[in-house]
Design a protein around this motif. Structure first.
Motif, short mmCIF file in Angstrom:
data_model
loop_
_atom_site.label_atom_id
_atom_site.label_comp_id
_atom_site.label_asym_id
_atom_site.label_seq_id
_atom_site.Cartn_x
_atom_site.Cartn_y
_atom_site.Cartn_z
N ARG A 1 2.25 4.72 -47.14
CA ARG A 1 3.54 5.43 -47.18
C ARG A 1 3.50 6.60 -46.21
NH1 ARG A 1 3.03 10.11 -50.39
NH2 ARG A 1 1.15 10.13 -51.63
N ALA A 2 4.67 7.14 -45.91
CA ALA A 2 4.76 8.27 -44.97
C ALA A 2 4.18 9.53 -45.62
CB ALA A 2 6.21 8.51 -44.57
N VAL A 3 3.44 10.30 -44.81
CA VAL A 3 2.87 11.58 -45.23
C VAL A 3 2.91 12.53 -44.03
CG1 VAL A 3 1.33 10.58 -46.99
CG2 VAL A 3 0.51 10.88 -44.66
N VAL A 4 2.45 13.75 -44.23
CA VAL A 4 2.35 14.69 -43.11
C VAL A 4 0.89 15.00 -42.85
CG1 VAL A 4 4.62 15.73 -43.49
CG2 VAL A 4 2.62 16.72 -44.58
N CYS A 5 0.59 15.30 -41.60
CA CYS A 5 -0.76 15.69 -41.20
C CYS A 5 -1.10 17.03 -41.86
CB CYS A 5 -0.84 15.80 -39.68
SG CYS A 5 -2.44 16.42 -39.08
N SER A 6 -2.28 17.12 -42.44
CA SER A 6 -2.70 18.34 -43.12
C SER A 6 -2.92 19.50 -42.16
CB SER A 6 -4.00 18.10 -43.89
OG SER A 6 -3.82 17.09 -44.86
N SER A 7 -3.12 19.19 -40.88
CA SER A 7 -3.41 20.23 -39.90
C SER A 7 -2.17 20.70 -39.14
CB SER A 7 -4.48 19.74 -38.93
OG SER A 7 -4.85 20.75 -38.04
N CYS A 8 -1.39 19.75 -38.60
CA CYS A 8 -0.25 20.13 -37.74
C CYS A 8 1.11 19.84 -38.36
CB CYS A 8 -0.34 19.42 -36.39
SG CYS A 8 -0.02 17.64 -36.47
N ARG B 1 4.85 14.35 -39.05
CA ARG B 1 5.19 13.27 -40.00
C ARG B 1 4.50 11.98 -39.53
NH1 ARG B 1 8.08 12.12 -44.22
NH2 ARG B 1 9.25 10.18 -44.41
N LEU B 2 3.76 11.37 -40.44
CA LEU B 2 3.01 10.15 -40.15
C LEU B 2 3.65 9.01 -40.93
CD1 LEU B 2 -0.47 11.83 -40.58
CD2 LEU B 2 0.71 11.35 -38.43
N GLN B 3 4.04 7.97 -40.23
CA GLN B 3 4.77 6.86 -40.83
C GLN B 3 3.84 5.88 -41.54
OE1 GLN B 3 8.10 6.81 -40.89
NE2 GLN B 3 8.04 8.75 -39.78
N ALA B 4 4.38 5.17 -42.52
CA ALA B 4 3.64 4.11 -43.19
C ALA B 4 3.19 3.10 -42.13
CB ALA B 4 4.51 3.43 -44.23
N GLY B 5 1.97 2.62 -42.24
CA GLY B 5 1.42 1.68 -41.27
C GLY B 5 0.59 2.35 -40.19
N ALA B 6 0.70 3.67 -40.05
CA ALA B 6 -0.07 4.40 -39.04
C ALA B 6 -1.52 4.51 -39.50
CB ALA B 6 0.50 5.80 -38.82
N TYR B 7 -2.43 4.51 -38.54
CA TYR B 7 -3.84 4.72 -38.85
C TYR B 7 -4.14 6.21 -38.72
CZ TYR B 7 -4.64 -0.25 -38.84
OH TYR B 7 -4.60 -1.58 -39.16
N VAL B 8 -4.78 6.76 -39.74
CA VAL B 8 -5.10 8.18 -39.80
C VAL B 8 -6.54 8.35 -40.27
CG1 VAL B 8 -2.70 8.83 -40.29
CG2 VAL B 8 -4.29 8.44 -42.18
N THR B 9 -7.00 9.59 -40.28
CA THR B 9 -8.33 9.91 -40.79
C THR B 9 -8.15 10.66 -42.11
OG1 THR B 9 -9.23 10.01 -38.57
CG2 THR B 9 -10.51 11.07 -40.31
N LEU B 10 -8.78 10.14 -43.14
CA LEU B 10 -8.68 10.74 -44.48
C LEU B 10 -9.97 11.48 -44.77
CD1 LEU B 10 -7.38 11.01 -47.32
CD2 LEU B 10 -8.52 8.87 -47.91
N HIS C 1 -7.23 16.02 -50.82
CA HIS C 1 -7.69 15.24 -49.67
C HIS C 1 -7.02 15.79 -48.41
CE1 HIS C 1 -9.63 12.45 -52.28
NE2 HIS C 1 -8.51 11.95 -52.78
N ILE C 2 -7.64 15.60 -47.26
CA ILE C 2 -7.11 16.02 -45.97
C ILE C 2 -6.71 14.77 -45.20
CG2 ILE C 2 -7.66 17.20 -43.79
CD1 ILE C 2 -7.68 19.09 -46.18
N ILE C 3 -5.52 14.77 -44.61
CA ILE C 3 -5.07 13.66 -43.78
C ILE C 3 -4.82 14.20 -42.38
CG2 ILE C 3 -3.25 11.96 -43.38
CD1 ILE C 3 -2.88 11.89 -46.43
N LEU C 4 -5.50 13.60 -41.38
CA LEU C 4 -5.37 14.07 -40.00
C LEU C 4 -4.78 12.98 -39.11
CD1 LEU C 4 -8.78 15.90 -39.46
CD2 LEU C 4 -6.58 16.88 -40.13
N CYS C 5 -3.82 13.37 -38.26
CA CYS C 5 -3.29 12.46 -37.25
C CYS C 5 -4.37 12.31 -36.15
CB CYS C 5 -1.99 13.01 -36.66
SG CYS C 5 -2.17 14.56 -35.72
N ASP C 6 -4.17 11.39 -35.22
CA ASP C 6 -5.16 11.16 -34.18
C ASP C 6 -5.41 12.41 -33.32
OD1 ASP C 6 -5.70 8.58 -34.91
OD2 ASP C 6 -4.31 7.70 -33.47
N VAL C 7 -4.34 13.15 -33.02
CA VAL C 7 -4.47 14.34 -32.17
C VAL C 7 -5.35 15.38 -32.87
CG1 VAL C 7 -3.22 16.27 -31.11
CG2 VAL C 7 -2.28 13.95 -31.01
N CYS C 8 -5.09 15.64 -34.15
CA CYS C 8 -5.86 16.63 -34.87
C CYS C 8 -7.29 16.17 -35.10
CB CYS C 8 -5.18 16.98 -36.18
SG CYS C 8 -3.62 17.87 -35.95
#
Length: 143
Positions: A104-111, A114-123, A132-139
């Motif tokens: 599901r869609a969430v927001v990056c914990s750092s920046c 908005r991260l869409q469902a289906g996106a690959y992130v680092t948990l 838990h911390i969720i980071l987008c690829d940039v962060c």
């Protein structure tokens, strides 16, 4: 178009060639986006994907004591590398990191992107009682 059947045929051919040359076959599961990037880069370079991957691995594990950026390699038994140490300082409650595909869609914990469902992130798994911390690829790349 590359379908599952063609992929199996190509994989079997690569395995047969590797066995003829007495080399080992290494398979890995990767996110679709990474697979697409690798295939696109190999096409740009005009080389097979397997050769591109072999070249990247040989570069990373070359024996001259440096990584691809010319910096000294860190010994495996030294523990966390510099980026992991930075992550530990920036996120001290995180026990470990894992790449996941969002359900599901969430927001990056750092920046706060908005991260869409289906996106690959680092948990980042939090310590007991911690978020838990969720980071987008940039962060993720910045730590």
């Amino acid at each position: 178009m590359r379908g599952p059947r063609q992929g199996a045929v190509v994989r079997d051919q690569a395995l047969a060639i590797a066995l003829k040359r007495k080399e080992e076959y290494l398979g890995a599961r990767v996110p679709r986006e990474l697979k697409d990037k690798v295939i696109e880069r190999a096409d740009q370079l005009g080389i097979p994907v397997s050769i591109l991957i072999r070249n990247v691995l040989e570069e990373v594990f070359r024996d001259d004591g440096t990584n691809p950026l010319g910096q000294p390699k860190l010994s495996v038994d030294m523990g966390a590398d510099t980026r992991n140490a930075a992550a530990a300082n920036q996120f001290p409650t995180v026990l470990g990191w894992e790449a996941i595909k969002l359900n599901r869609a969430v927001v990056c914990s750092s920046c706060n992107a908005r991260l869409q469902a289906g996106a690959y992130v680092t948990l980042g798994f939090g310590s007991p009682g911690q978020e838990h911390i969720i980071l987008c690829d940039v962060c993720k790349e910045s730590i």
